[in-house]
Each structure stands twice: as C-alpha cells, then as structure tokens.
Design a protein around this motif. Structure first.
Motif, PDB file in Angstrom:
ATOM      1  N   ARG A  46       0.852  -1.200   0.000  1.00 51.52           N
ATOM      2  CA  ARG A  46       0.000   0.000   0.000  1.00 51.52           C
ATOM      3  C   ARG A  46       0.880   1.240   0.000  1.00 51.52           C
ATOM      4  NH1 ARG A  46      -4.159   0.693   4.893  1.00 51.52           N
ATOM      5  NH2 ARG A  46      -2.406   1.781   5.904  1.00 51.52           N
ATOM      6  N   GLY A  47       0.475   2.216  -0.791  1.00 49.56           N
ATOM      7  CA  GLY A  47       1.187   3.485  -0.782  1.00 49.56           C
ATOM      8  C   GLY A  47       2.648   3.377  -1.184  1.00 49.56           C
ATOM      9  N   GLY A  48       2.968   2.430  -2.067  1.00 50.29           N
ATOM     10  CA  GLY A  48       4.353   2.260  -2.476  1.00 50.29           C
ATOM     11  C   GLY A  48       5.198   1.479  -1.490  1.00 50.29           C
ATOM     12  N   ILE A  49       4.576   0.936  -0.442  1.00 48.74           N
ATOM     13  CA  ILE A  49       5.278   0.162   0.587  1.00 48.74           C
ATOM     14  C   ILE A  49       4.950  -1.320   0.412  1.00 48.74           C
ATOM     15  CG2 ILE A  49       5.492  -0.272   3.060  1.00 48.74           C
ATOM     16  CD1 ILE A  49       6.742   2.347   2.157  1.00 48.74           C
ATOM     17  N   SER A  50       5.958  -2.157   0.529  1.00 49.05           N
ATOM     18  CA  SER A  50       5.790  -3.605   0.399  1.00 49.05           C
ATOM     19  C   SER A  50       5.568  -4.233   1.768  1.00 49.05           C
ATOM     20  CB  SER A  50       7.024  -4.223  -0.258  1.00 49.05           C
ATOM     21  OG  SER A  50       7.227  -3.685  -1.548  1.00 49.05           O
ATOM     22  N   ASN A  51       4.564  -5.094   1.860  1.00 47.38           N
ATOM     23  CA  ASN A  51       4.243  -5.805   3.099  1.00 47.38           C
ATOM     24  C   ASN A  51       3.892  -7.249   2.761  1.00 47.38           C
ATOM     25  OD1 ASN A  51       4.133  -3.338   4.901  1.00 47.38           O
ATOM     26  ND2 ASN A  51       2.482  -2.825   3.494  1.00 47.38           N
ATOM     27  N   ASP A  72      12.682  -3.425   6.382  1.00 47.27           N
ATOM     28  CA  ASP A  72      13.287  -2.164   5.962  1.00 47.27           C
ATOM     29  C   ASP A  72      14.322  -1.722   6.984  1.00 47.27           C
ATOM     30  OD1 ASP A  72      11.047  -1.658   7.750  1.00 47.27           O
ATOM     31  OD2 ASP A  72      11.277   0.477   7.304  1.00 47.27           O
ATOM     32  N   VAL A  73      15.323  -1.011   6.500  1.00 49.47           N
ATOM     33  CA  VAL A  73      16.422  -0.563   7.354  1.00 49.47           C
ATOM     34  C   VAL A  73      16.645   0.923   7.143  1.00 49.47           C
ATOM     35  CG1 VAL A  73      17.544  -2.823   7.352  1.00 49.47           C
ATOM     36  CG2 VAL A  73      18.182  -1.128   5.610  1.00 49.47           C
ATOM     37  N   VAL A  74      17.354   1.538   8.097  1.00 51.92           N
ATOM     38  CA  VAL A  74      17.681   2.958   7.989  1.00 51.92           C
ATOM     39  C   VAL A  74      18.840   3.149   7.011  1.00 51.92           C
ATOM     40  CG1 VAL A  74      16.864   3.471  10.309  1.00 51.92           C
ATOM     41  CG2 VAL A  74      19.272   2.843   9.959  1.00 51.92           C
ATOM     42  N   PRO A  75      19.036   4.372   6.511  1.00 49.22           N
ATOM     43  CA  PRO A  75      20.164   4.620   5.600  1.00 49.22           C
ATOM     44  C   PRO A  75      21.513   4.307   6.255  1.00 49.22           C
ATOM     45  CG  PRO A  75      18.577   6.411   5.485  1.00 49.22           C
ATOM     46  CD  PRO A  75      18.160   5.544   6.645  1.00 49.22           C
ATOM     47  N   LEU A  76      22.537   4.204   5.418  1.00 53.87           N
ATOM     48  CA  LEU A  76      23.851   3.777   5.882  1.00 53.87           C
ATOM     49  C   LEU A  76      24.585   4.842   6.672  1.00 53.87           C
ATOM     50  CD1 LEU A  76      25.141   1.995   2.650  1.00 53.87           C
ATOM     51  CD2 LEU A  76      23.956   0.992   4.616  1.00 53.87           C
ATOM     52  N   THR A 133       6.576  -6.034   7.525  1.00 52.57           N
ATOM     53  CA  THR A 133       6.396  -4.782   6.808  1.00 52.57           C
ATOM     54  C   THR A 133       7.725  -4.250   6.279  1.00 52.57           C
ATOM     55  OG1 THR A 133       5.623  -2.484   6.979  1.00 52.57           O
ATOM     56  CG2 THR A 133       6.607  -3.443   8.946  1.00 52.57           C
ATOM     57  N   GLY A 134       7.611  -3.367   5.294  1.00 52.00           N
ATOM     58  CA  GLY A 134       8.766  -2.650   4.786  1.00 52.00           C
ATOM     59  C   GLY A 134       8.711  -1.182   5.137  1.00 52.00           C
ATOM     60  N   ASP A 135       7.947  -0.831   6.177  1.00 49.36           N
ATOM     61  CA  ASP A 135       7.744   0.593   6.498  1.00 49.36           C
ATOM     62  C   ASP A 135       7.717   0.833   8.004  1.00 49.36           C
ATOM     63  OD1 ASP A 135       7.222   3.322   5.933  1.00 49.36           O
ATOM     64  OD2 ASP A 135       5.082   3.029   6.229  1.00 49.36           O
ATOM     65  N   GLU A 136       8.659   0.260   8.731  1.00 46.33           N
ATOM     66  CA  GLU A 136       8.712   0.520  10.165  1.00 46.33           C
ATOM     67  C   GLU A 136       9.636   1.680  10.488  1.00 46.33           C
ATOM     68  OE1 GLU A 136       9.751   0.298  14.408  1.00 46.33           O
ATOM     69  OE2 GLU A 136      11.104   0.187  12.686  1.00 46.33           O
ATOM     70  N   GLU A 137      10.707   1.820   9.712  1.00 50.95           N
ATOM     71  CA  GLU A 137      11.713   2.831  10.010  1.00 50.95           C
ATOM     72  C   GLU A 137      11.333   4.221   9.515  1.00 50.95           C
ATOM     73  OE1 GLU A 137      13.870   2.275  12.032  1.00 50.95           O
ATOM     74  OE2 GLU A 137      14.713   0.267  11.880  1.00 50.95           O
ATOM     75  N   ALA A 138      10.272   4.329   8.728  1.00 48.83           N
ATOM     76  CA  ALA A 138       9.843   5.635   8.220  1.00 48.83           C
ATOM     77  C   ALA A 138       8.593   6.087   8.970  1.00 48.83           C
ATOM     78  CB  ALA A 138       9.619   5.566   6.716  1.00 48.83           C
ATOM     79  N   ASP A 139       7.571   6.515   8.243  1.00 49.44           N
ATOM     80  CA  ASP A 139       6.367   7.054   8.889  1.00 49.44           C
ATOM     81  C   ASP A 139       5.419   5.972   9.382  1.00 49.44           C
ATOM     82  OD1 ASP A 139       7.194   9.648   8.454  1.00 49.44           O
ATOM     83  OD2 ASP A 139       6.204   9.787   6.505  1.00 49.44           O
ATOM     84  N   ILE A 141       3.020   4.560   8.015  1.00 50.82           N
ATOM     85  CA  ILE A 141       1.625   4.802   7.646  1.00 50.82           C
ATOM     86  C   ILE A 141       1.060   3.628   6.854  1.00 50.82           C
ATOM     87  CG2 ILE A 141       0.108   6.285   6.272  1.00 50.82           C
ATOM     88  CD1 ILE A 141       2.004   8.615   6.927  1.00 50.82           C
ATOM     89  N   ASP A 142       1.892   3.059   5.998  1.00 48.02           N
ATOM     90  CA  ASP A 142       1.422   2.004   5.102  1.00 48.02           C
ATOM     91  C   ASP A 142       2.131   0.678   5.363  1.00 48.02           C
ATOM     92  OD1 ASP A 142      -0.456   3.527   3.500  1.00 48.02           O
ATOM     93  OD2 ASP A 142       1.288   4.600   2.733  1.00 48.02           O
ATOM     94  N   GLY A 143       2.534   0.445   6.606  1.00 46.70           N
ATOM     95  CA  GLY A 143       3.232  -0.770   6.961  1.00 46.70           C
ATOM     96  C   GLY A 143       2.360  -1.739   7.729  1.00 46.70           C
ATOM     97  N   THR A 144       2.628  -1.876   9.016  1.00 51.50           N
ATOM     98  CA  THR A 144       1.855  -2.801   9.842  1.00 51.50           C
ATOM     99  C   THR A 144       0.376  -2.424   9.860  1.00 51.50           C
ATOM    100  OG1 THR A 144       3.736  -3.468  11.193  1.00 51.50           O
ATOM    101  CG2 THR A 144       1.564  -3.659  12.195  1.00 51.50           C
ATOM    102  N   THR A 145       0.069  -1.143   9.757  1.00 49.01           N
ATOM    103  CA  THR A 145      -1.347  -0.750   9.688  1.00 49.01           C
ATOM    104  C   THR A 145      -2.003  -1.317   8.431  1.00 49.01           C
ATOM    105  OG1 THR A 145      -0.715   1.349   8.653  1.00 49.01           O
ATOM    106  CG2 THR A 145      -1.033   1.349  11.037  1.00 49.01           C
ATOM    107  N   ALA A 146      -1.265  -1.337   7.321  1.00 44.61           N
ATOM    108  CA  ALA A 146      -1.806  -1.925   6.091  1.00 44.61           C
ATOM    109  C   ALA A 146      -2.006  -3.426   6.252  1.00 44.61           C
ATOM    110  CB  ALA A 146      -0.875  -1.634   4.913  1.00 44.61           C
ATOM    111  N   LEU A 147      -1.085  -4.082   6.935  1.00 43.27           N
ATOM    112  CA  LEU A 147      -1.230  -5.515   7.192  1.00 43.27           C
ATOM    113  C   LEU A 147      -2.458  -5.794   8.056  1.00 43.27           C
ATOM    114  CD1 LEU A 147       2.530  -6.293   7.795  1.00 43.27           C
ATOM    115  CD2 LEU A 147       1.101  -7.484   6.118  1.00 43.27           C
TER     116      LEU A 147
END
Length: 381
Positions: A46-51, A72-76, A133-139, A141-147
């Motif tokens: 959802r929203g460009g995020i993979s779950n 998902d991981v934070v930048p290097l 989820t692939g969206d824990e380290e960002a906002d 919005i479309d990660g675990t909530t989408a799941l």
C-alpha cells in the motif's frame, strides 16, 4: 529433517538493500521460504510500501500465534566509515556485519526459521501468522497498519503476537517489552511584529514569548510515573529564528518539543494542556502562536499474565535469565498491534542498531531462534 539455518537466512536478508521504502528483495525472499514450507502468502502492499502476510493453518482456528517484524532498514550514514560492507553480511570472529543485522533482519530470520521448523516437525493444532512490513523505520503509515487492515478485510486473526524488535540492553534475555510510552511532537510558530532593535517599543518581539513558552513546558512535571511506566518526559528539541542581523527584531520564531508519555495521559489530554499554555503565553505577550501536533502513538500496556509468562519462561529456559518486564524505549509497531490482540516484544541485544558497522553475534541469532521455537512449543503444546 533438515533445520532452517536462521543465520544463513539473516545473511541473505542483509544482502537485500532494503533501505526504506525499497523492498530490496527481502520480502520476495521470505515469501519464497514461507511458501515452500506450506504457508499461504499474500502481499499487502500500500502506498508504495511492500508488506507480506503469511499464514500456516486454518484462519478460522480460534488459536493463532503471530509474529511481527520489518525488513526495511535505515540509511547507511557515512558509508566510508563502515569497516565492513554494509550489505555484505560478512562474518568476522563470530560476528555478522551489515545494515539490519540487529534491527531487525536477524529477528525476522529467527522467527521465520522457528515457524518453518515448527510446522514441518510438529504441525500445530492452530495457525501461525507472520506479518512483515517494509515501512517501520519511516512514517509507518502504510506498513503494519496496512497488514492489519488486510487482515480485517480477509477475516484473519492473531490471538497473540510477538514483535521481534531488539529489546535487550546488554545481555541476551534480560528484558521484554510489555508496553510502550506514547510519543507526540508539537510545533509552535510565534508571530509578532518586526522592527529595529533600537526601537523595541515599535516592534513585538516573538522571542521572549517563545522563551517563556518553552520554559513553562520544559519545567512542568507531567507526572511521577505509574505502576509500569517511568515518568513522562518533554524535551525541547529546537528553537529557530533564522535571523542573521543584530539590529533587527524578527517577526517570527519557531520551536518544537517532543513528549514521551505514560498511561496517565493521552495524546488528546496533552494536546489540550499544550493549547492552554499557548493561549496563556500569547495573551501575556500580545503575540499570535500557532500550534501543530502529531501523535505518533498512544501509550499502551499488555498487563503481566499468560503471554508475558509464556515469553519469560521461554527466555529463561534458554538463557538462564528471567527477563525484566519493561515499557522503556521508543515506539514500535506494537503500538498498532495492541488494538488487534495482546502483544509482547522480545528480541536481540540492540546496542549497534542504526550505527555504522551494525552487527550481531551469530550465536545469538541461533539462540533467538531457539527461544521463539520454545514459545511456539509452549503455546501449542
């Protein structure tokens, strides 16, 4: 039967460059592994995020054990400062290096490996759900909530859930999380009247008003803590004017605070308190103060009981340590799951997460898998 190697799976996940919001191949890899073991897999993008949602067993079964995590991981950061390839998963002296090694590809690999082996060796009377989820380290919005939204639409359910975030400060097994503090930020813009600093009576300086507001907020004692939570905290994180001149009173000043709050407050109650302070200072100084608030998550608690006992027993049996039941630290996706089912967090020692040369002891990955396997055995046994 051949057992699933959690360390090898960790290494393969680390080699997937899944910096938020990139999937990087991590969820594709996990879907392949889980599907081969008989899990029904479905993407909940959802929203460009993979779950990824995966279930073994009947979704109508009243007993369902869930695992939640993120790939998902934070930048290097400064890549030149890394002494080992950040996506190489190289092992040196029994330690595996790479972004996500601690937070939290090793945790995902450990519970996926434990779940695969459990359904192959001792098929449970019940269901096992894995939500990644692939969206824990960002906002988020479309990660675990989408799941969770996908689960609600599909009639899927977890009876209990373990989030595999790193929870141990220094020693494996010393701490589990049974709740988390709430988190919110507030942005303030104080507007006055610009003028010459030699004629302050012709201006209305926003800076003293901001200073007064920040002092009132920072010096206020929110509470003294509750049964399972430390005292709530408020931190002033920035005050900005952007004024390079010494002879100009600026028209505007901005400031931001962050609040970490326990279960004696809510985002709404704290927003009301902030607004009352804003109104008082605006009236006192004759300025306008605009406030914007974002509540990232409410505080929550899974009361000590059957689930925390099950996790604690598994941890103690494997490590010899009885873990402390804690609510410390920042936020996690458990803040979303708590509205779905009872949730507890347990994972690795988190000392190097988000750092350059993030790393994990290979032996701890295997140990974590055994702990998760004990949880599954106890729950379905």
């Amino acid at each position: 039967m051949t057992q699933t190697d959690a360390a090898d799976l960790t290494a393969r996940l680390i080699r997937c460059p899944s910096v938020t919001p990139q999937e990087g191949g991590a969820l594709v890899l996990l879907e392949q592994e889980l599907s081969a073991a008989g899990f029904h897999c479905m993407r909940a993008d959802r929203g460009g995020i993979s779950n990824l949602f995966a279930r073994w067993g009947d979704k109508a079964h009243p007993r369902s054990f869930g695992f939640n995590g993120h790939t998902d991981v934070v930048p290097l950061g400064d890549e030149a400062a890394w002494t080992m390839p950040p996506f190489g998963a190289e092992v040196k002296d029994g330690v595996m290096y790479g972004r996500g090694a601690t937070d939290m590809k090793s945790g995902v690999a450990a519970f996926v490996a434990a779940a695969i082996d459990h359904v192959r060796d001792t098929p449970p009377d019940g269901a096992i759900v894995i939500a990644i989820t692939g969206d824990e380290e960002a906002d988020a919005i479309d990660g675990t909530t989408a799941l969770l939204d996908h689960m609600a639409r599909a009639g899927e359910q977890m009876s209990v859930c373990i989030v595999g975030e790193p929870t141990c400060p220094e020693k494996m097994g010393e701490m589990i999380k049974i709740g988390r503090r709430g988190s919110m930020s507030a942005w303030f813009t104080v507007t006055g009247v610009q003028g010459h600093s030699a004629y302050p009576h012709r201006a209305r300086n926003p800076l003293p008003a901001m200073a007064r507001l920040m002092d009132r907020l920072a010096s206020h004692v929110l509470d003294k803590g509750t049964a399972h939570f430390d005292p709530s905290t408020l931190a002033v994180v920035t005050i900005d004017t952007g004024n390079p001149a010494t002879n100009v009173i600026p028209a505007e000043c901005r400031g931001t605070v962050n609040i970490r709050f326990n279960d004696s407050h809510s985002g709404a109650s704290l927003t009301g308190w902030l607004q009352s302070e804003v109104d008082a200072v605006a009236t006192e100084f004759g300025v306008t103060i605009d406030m914007k608030v974002k509540v990232s998550g409410e505080s929550f608690l899974t009361p000590p009981g059957a689930l925390s006992d099950l996790v604690s027993d598994a941890v103690e049996a494997e490590t010899g340590l009885r873990p402390v039941l804690s609510t410390t630290g920042g936020t996690s996706d458990a803040r979303f799951i708590k509205d779905h089912c009872p949730v507890v967090e347990f994972g690795l020692v988190g000392q190097t997460m988000h750092q350059v040369d993030e790393r994990v002891e290979v032996a701890q990955i295997h140990q974590l898998k055994r702990i998760y396997a004990r949880m599954l055995g106890a729950y379905f046994g």
